[in-house]
Design a protein around this motif. Structure first.
Motif, short mmCIF file in Angstrom:
data_model
loop_
_atom_site.label_atom_id
_atom_site.label_comp_id
_atom_site.label_asym_id
_atom_site.label_seq_id
_atom_site.Cartn_x
_atom_site.Cartn_y
_atom_site.Cartn_z
N SER A 28 0.85 -1.17 0.00
CA SER A 28 0.00 0.00 0.00
C SER A 28 0.89 1.23 0.00
CB SER A 28 -0.89 0.01 1.24
OG SER A 28 -1.46 1.29 1.43
N HIS B 287 -1.24 -1.44 -4.38
CA HIS B 287 -2.52 -1.12 -3.76
C HIS B 287 -2.57 0.40 -3.57
CE1 HIS B 287 -6.07 -2.10 -1.25
NE2 HIS B 287 -5.67 -1.08 -0.49
N ASP C 16 -4.42 3.65 -2.41
CA ASP C 16 -5.48 4.10 -1.51
C ASP C 16 -6.01 5.46 -1.95
OD1 ASP C 16 -5.42 2.06 0.74
OD2 ASP C 16 -3.32 2.65 0.66
N HIS D 96 -8.08 1.19 -4.26
CA HIS D 96 -8.96 1.00 -3.11
C HIS D 96 -9.73 2.29 -2.91
CE1 HIS D 96 -9.31 -0.10 1.46
NE2 HIS D 96 -10.48 0.00 0.86
N THR E 21 -11.79 -1.34 -6.44
CA THR E 21 -12.31 -1.89 -5.19
C THR E 21 -13.05 -0.81 -4.42
OG1 THR E 21 -10.46 -3.46 -5.08
CG2 THR E 21 -11.69 -3.07 -3.04
N GLY F 10 -15.09 -4.17 -0.87
CA GLY F 10 -14.53 -4.09 0.46
C GLY F 10 -15.59 -3.99 1.54
N LEU G 203 -12.47 -7.76 -0.30
CA LEU G 203 -11.45 -7.14 0.54
C LEU G 203 -11.94 -7.07 1.98
CD1 LEU G 203 -8.92 -5.45 1.20
CD2 LEU G 203 -10.17 -3.43 0.41
N ASP H 58 -6.44 -6.22 4.23
CA ASP H 58 -5.75 -4.92 4.26
C ASP H 58 -5.87 -4.31 5.65
OD1 ASP H 58 -4.69 -2.40 3.81
OD2 ASP H 58 -6.37 -1.70 2.61
#
Length: 245
Positions: free
Chosen positions: A15, A40, A42, A74, A96, A124, A145, A182
């Motif tokens: 991340s 990943h 964010d 994400h 996601t 998620g 997720l 996560d």
């Protein structure tokens, strides 16, 4: 890797939330060179979570510098439907979003639009959300997720009691190839994730701050693969179209 494997295997995605964002390309390349399988990313809007991070313009720039890596965005945003086209245009491979960020009535359209934009669908759920809410969407998505911290900030303590959600998913839906976890995942907590049956591992500050990220990534992946093998899950291949597009 610019696609997810068809079988169940351990894949590790750093991340970038804890990285020096002024050196995002360099930080990403450093972790990829250490053996990371995907990135990943964010994305926070300051509404769904009380923090603000990057958006599609930054991801688009990152994609230009790193053209052949799997990007998992994400989306910790209040209106996930708003950013689908922009993220697809920025080169995102997996979109996601959180089930808590929208209504039940909007879910089918959001999933459809993500697929039409040629991205994989990740769904998620926050720690306080019951895992059963994903049941009616399980055949229409690619990844579930499981958050093991409250979304919004990096560096939080790993919630081990979330492993029951992963165990339930693996047992109830063996056709689900990718279960992502996560939040607070490190070499100290990876064994819990592996034993529960997670295979898609997000690790933030533990990898960003590590002096030996290559060894840490290898250790994480090996633990995941060993546990999948013991469960005979590593051989599982699905013919479902949604997992091979």
């Amino acid at each position: 890797m610019d696609s997810l494997p068809k079988g169940i295997k351990g894949i590790i995605g750093p991340s970038i939330l804890s990285a020096d964002l002024s050196k995002l390309t360099d930080e990403s390349r450093r972790l990829l060179d250490a053996g990371a399988d995907y990135l990943h990313l964010d994305v926070m809007d300051g509404h769904f979570v009380p923090n603000l991070t990057i958006g599609h313009p930054v991801i688009k720039c990152l994609r230009k510098n790193i053209p052949k890596v799997y990007f998992d965005a994400h989306m910790m945003v209040a209106k996930p439907e708003q950013w689908i086209e922009e993220m697809a245009g920025a080169g995102v491979n997996q979109y996601t979003f959180h089930i808590e960020s929208t209504t039940k009535e909007s879910m089918p359209e959001i999933i459809r639009k993500i697929k039409e934009a040629d991205m994989k669908v990740g769904l998620g759920i926050k720690p306080k959300t019951d895992i059963s809410v994903v049941e009616e969407y399980i055949n229409d998505i690619d990844v579930v997720l499981i958050m093991t911290v409250e979304p919004g900030f990096g560096g939080q303590k790993f919630m081990g009691d979330m492993m029951e959600k992963i165990r339930w998913l693996r047992k109830t839906y063996p056709q689900l190839l990718h279960i992502e976890v996560d939040g607070g995942v490190s070499t100290k907590t990876i064994d819990d994730c592996a034993q529960a049956g997670a295979n898609m591992i997000v690790s933030g500050s533990a990898l960003i701050d590590s002096k030996q990220p290559d060894k840490d990534i290898e250790q994480m992946r090996n633990l995941i693969d060993e546990n999948l093998k013991s469960k005979k899950l590593h051989l599982q291949i699905t013919n479902n179209e949604h997992c091979s597009h």
